[in-house]
Design a protein around this motif. Structure first.
Motif, PDB file in Angstrom:
ATOM      1  N   HIS A 157     -24.820   8.665  -5.367  1.00  0.00           N
ATOM      2  CA  HIS A 157     -24.413  10.042  -5.070  1.00  0.00           C
ATOM      3  C   HIS A 157     -25.194  10.971  -6.004  1.00  0.00           C
ATOM      4  CE1 HIS A 157     -21.072   8.687  -2.548  1.00  0.00           C
ATOM      5  NE2 HIS A 157     -20.823   7.785  -3.483  1.00  0.00           N
ATOM      6  N   ARG A 158     -25.874  11.935  -5.413  1.00  0.00           N
ATOM      7  CA  ARG A 158     -26.719  12.841  -6.193  1.00  0.00           C
ATOM      8  C   ARG A 158     -26.094  14.226  -6.357  1.00  0.00           C
ATOM      9  NH1 ARG A 158     -31.339   9.907  -6.699  1.00  0.00           N
ATOM     10  NH2 ARG A 158     -31.586   8.268  -5.141  1.00  0.00           N
ATOM     11  N   SER A 159     -24.904  14.395  -5.858  1.00  0.00           N
ATOM     12  CA  SER A 159     -24.173  15.651  -6.006  1.00  0.00           C
ATOM     13  C   SER A 159     -22.688  15.337  -5.956  1.00  0.00           C
ATOM     14  CB  SER A 159     -24.562  16.638  -4.900  1.00  0.00           C
ATOM     15  OG  SER A 159     -24.293  16.085  -3.624  1.00  0.00           O
ATOM     16  N   ALA A 160     -21.866  16.357  -6.144  1.00  0.00           N
ATOM     17  CA  ALA A 160     -20.416  16.170  -6.107  1.00  0.00           C
ATOM     18  C   ALA A 160     -19.987  15.620  -4.749  1.00  0.00           C
ATOM     19  CB  ALA A 160     -19.712  17.485  -6.396  1.00  0.00           C
ATOM     20  N   LEU A 161     -18.907  14.857  -4.751  1.00  0.00           N
ATOM     21  CA  LEU A 161     -18.404  14.223  -3.533  1.00  0.00           C
ATOM     22  C   LEU A 161     -16.929  14.560  -3.352  1.00  0.00           C
ATOM     23  CD1 LEU A 161     -18.715  12.070  -1.194  1.00  0.00           C
ATOM     24  CD2 LEU A 161     -17.910  10.394  -2.886  1.00  0.00           C
ATOM     25  N   THR A 162     -16.595  15.026  -2.170  1.00  0.00           N
ATOM     26  CA  THR A 162     -15.189  15.167  -1.776  1.00  0.00           C
ATOM     27  C   THR A 162     -14.882  14.059  -0.781  1.00  0.00           C
ATOM     28  OG1 THR A 162     -15.254  17.574  -2.068  1.00  0.00           O
ATOM     29  CG2 THR A 162     -13.443  16.680  -0.781  1.00  0.00           C
ATOM     30  N   CYS A 163     -13.844  13.283  -1.057  1.00  0.00           N
ATOM     31  CA  CYS A 163     -13.538  12.162  -0.179  1.00  0.00           C
ATOM     32  C   CYS A 163     -12.040  11.850  -0.218  1.00  0.00           C
ATOM     33  CB  CYS A 163     -14.338  10.924  -0.572  1.00  0.00           C
ATOM     34  SG  CYS A 163     -13.990  10.311  -2.240  1.00  0.00           S
ATOM     35  N   GLU A 164     -11.591  11.158   0.799  1.00  0.00           N
ATOM     36  CA  GLU A 164     -10.204  10.707   0.848  1.00  0.00           C
ATOM     37  C   GLU A 164     -10.129   9.270   0.361  1.00  0.00           C
ATOM     38  OE1 GLU A 164      -7.056   9.453   4.240  1.00  0.00           O
ATOM     39  OE2 GLU A 164      -7.867  11.482   4.456  1.00  0.00           O
ATOM     40  N   ILE A 165      -9.219   9.015  -0.559  1.00  0.00           N
ATOM     41  CA  ILE A 165      -9.003   7.667  -1.077  1.00  0.00           C
ATOM     42  C   ILE A 165      -7.513   7.359  -0.958  1.00  0.00           C
ATOM     43  CG2 ILE A 165      -9.166   6.133  -3.070  1.00  0.00           C
ATOM     44  CD1 ILE A 165     -11.446   7.865  -4.117  1.00  0.00           C
ATOM     45  N   GLN A 166      -7.207   6.401  -0.104  1.00  0.00           N
ATOM     46  CA  GLN A 166      -5.828   5.961   0.103  1.00  0.00           C
ATOM     47  C   GLN A 166      -4.871   7.139   0.321  1.00  0.00           C
ATOM     48  OE1 GLN A 166      -4.534   2.854  -2.628  1.00  0.00           O
ATOM     49  NE2 GLN A 166      -6.613   2.064  -2.834  1.00  0.00           N
ATOM     50  N   GLY A 167      -5.307   8.052   1.183  1.00  0.00           N
ATOM     51  CA  GLY A 167      -4.443   9.141   1.594  1.00  0.00           C
ATOM     52  C   GLY A 167      -4.443  10.375   0.711  1.00  0.00           C
ATOM     53  N   LYS A 168      -5.226  10.365  -0.377  1.00  0.00           N
ATOM     54  CA  LYS A 168      -5.315  11.511  -1.273  1.00  0.00           C
ATOM     55  C   LYS A 168      -6.733  12.065  -1.258  1.00  0.00           C
ATOM     56  CE  LYS A 168      -1.051  11.329  -2.805  1.00  0.00           C
ATOM     57  NZ  LYS A 168      -0.082  12.417  -2.544  1.00  0.00           N
ATOM     58  N   GLU A 169      -6.840  13.362  -1.514  1.00  0.00           N
ATOM     59  CA  GLU A 169      -8.142  14.027  -1.496  1.00  0.00           C
ATOM     60  C   GLU A 169      -8.690  14.115  -2.923  1.00  0.00           C
ATOM     61  OE1 GLU A 169     -10.948  15.632   1.283  1.00  0.00           O
ATOM     62  OE2 GLU A 169      -8.996  14.660   1.569  1.00  0.00           O
ATOM     63  N   PHE A 170      -9.909  13.600  -3.107  1.00  0.00           N
ATOM     64  CA  PHE A 170     -10.543  13.557  -4.422  1.00  0.00           C
ATOM     65  C   PHE A 170     -11.808  14.407  -4.425  1.00  0.00           C
ATOM     66  CE2 PHE A 170      -7.798   9.983  -4.746  1.00  0.00           C
ATOM     67  CZ  PHE A 170      -7.676   9.647  -6.080  1.00  0.00           C
ATOM     68  N   TYR A 171     -12.021  15.087  -5.548  1.00  0.00           N
ATOM     69  CA  TYR A 171     -13.289  15.775  -5.813  1.00  0.00           C
ATOM     70  C   TYR A 171     -13.903  15.083  -7.021  1.00  0.00           C
ATOM     71  CZ  TYR A 171     -16.661  19.508  -6.774  1.00  0.00           C
ATOM     72  OH  TYR A 171     -17.815  20.222  -6.999  1.00  0.00           O
ATOM     73  N   LEU A 172     -15.050  14.446  -6.823  1.00  0.00           N
ATOM     74  CA  LEU A 172     -15.665  13.604  -7.845  1.00  0.00           C
ATOM     75  C   LEU A 172     -17.046  14.145  -8.196  1.00  0.00           C
ATOM     76  CD1 LEU A 172     -14.877  10.173  -6.125  1.00  0.00           C
ATOM     77  CD2 LEU A 172     -13.492  11.338  -7.850  1.00  0.00           C
ATOM     78  N   ALA A 173     -17.329  14.223  -9.492  1.00  0.00           N
ATOM     79  CA  ALA A 173     -18.647  14.687  -9.942  1.00  0.00           C
ATOM     80  C   ALA A 173     -18.859  14.249 -11.383  1.00  0.00           C
ATOM     81  CB  ALA A 173     -18.756  16.207  -9.836  1.00  0.00           C
ATOM     82  N   HIS A 174     -20.126  14.156 -11.773  1.00  0.00           N
ATOM     83  CA  HIS A 174     -20.386  13.911 -13.192  1.00  0.00           C
ATOM     84  C   HIS A 174     -19.865  15.079 -14.014  1.00  0.00           C
ATOM     85  CE1 HIS A 174     -22.071  12.504 -16.874  1.00  0.00           C
ATOM     86  NE2 HIS A 174     -22.871  13.558 -16.994  1.00  0.00           N
ATOM     87  N   GLY A 175     -20.175  16.287 -13.588  1.00  0.00           N
ATOM     88  CA  GLY A 175     -19.627  17.479 -14.234  1.00  0.00           C
ATOM     89  C   GLY A 175     -20.646  18.380 -14.896  1.00  0.00           C
TER      90      GLY A 175
END
Length: 258
Positions: free
Chosen positions: A107-125
């Protein structure tokens, strides 16, 4: 036989290969031992950046070392565990080696994804909410495709040496090699950024970041939580999500409860 609950794990900032970290092989083995301890419980592992202190891929050359770590993540992906690798500001320059040889998802940028029914925003920062002009200038240089092509023309004997020494200097110029302590909600860039982002994306349940090398677990609203993962230099910290509960933990050798 009862099925084993499959967890999702998050960690960042191991800075493997850092010349500012003594006993580098022990440092790498500790991370590998942790991955070994969770391999039968993990559905997915998210590595949120700066796993290497300096990683630069040439067309036919990659940095030497890291064989235990690369072997372990290859074993995990061969087992069917999803391993997601986010570039950080120390390992921006990933090509396709880790994808092709180790089976990770880059992943080369931030990722928004669903994990087991919850919404996650993931990034190095890095770069999120940080308005420091010097950092923004350096970040733009490091992401420049033209400068990357010029850097690739330097022989690895000198270019990799330059990268490792730059990273070492960056670490040692900080007091005791540590990042500044938590600055509070009104001054911490990732907190400020997340609160602003949440205004237009209220569905996000979890914001998870690396980069800052501090352990932070903060409720932003009744349904939204921010976590900064710490590091694998001083804290040996990680987060785990089992579909219902989310924990920020620290790894102790021999502890396989999570």
């Amino acid at each position: 036989m009862e099925d084993v609950v499959k967890n999702v794990y998050f960690l960042s900032d191991a800075h493997l290969g850092s010349r500012a970290i003594p006993h580098g092989r022990t440092h790498e083995r500790r991370l590998v031992n942790f991955l070994e301890s969770i391999k039968h419980r993990a559905a997915a592992i998210y590595l949120l950046g700066d796993m290497f202190d300096f990683w630069y891929e040439f067309k036919l050359v990659v940095p030497k070392g890291y064989t235990r770590f690369l072997g372990k993540i290859s074993e995990l992906t061969d087992m069917g565990v999803e391993v997601h690798f986010f570039i950080g500001n120390h390992d921006i320059w990933c090509g396709d080696y880790l994808e092709k040889e180790c089976g990770v998802i880059i992943h080369r940028s931030a990722l928004t994804c669903e994990i087991q029914g919850k919404e996650f925003y993931l990034a190095h920062g890095d770069g999120l909410g940080d308005n420091d002009p010097k950092f923004k200038f350096l970040r733009s240089m490091f992401h420049s495709k033209m400068l990357q092509r010029l850097f690739s023309m330097i022989h690895p004997r000198w270019s990799v040496e330059l990268g490792l020494e730059w990273a070492k200097h960056s670490r040692l110029k900080r007091k005791d090699g540590r990042e500044p302590e938590y600055q509070g909600e009104t001054k911490e860039p990732l907190v400020i950024y997340s609160k602003e982002y949440l205004k237009t994306h209220p569905e996000i349940n979890y914001f998870i970041y690396g980069h800052r090398h501090i352990m932070l677990d903060l409720m932003l609203s009744r349904s939204s939580r921010l976590t900064i993962l710490g590091d694998w230099i001083n804290e040996f910290s990680y987060a785990v999500f089992d579909g219902e509960n989310f924990f920020l933990e620290q790894y102790v050798e021999g502890d396989t409860q999570m």
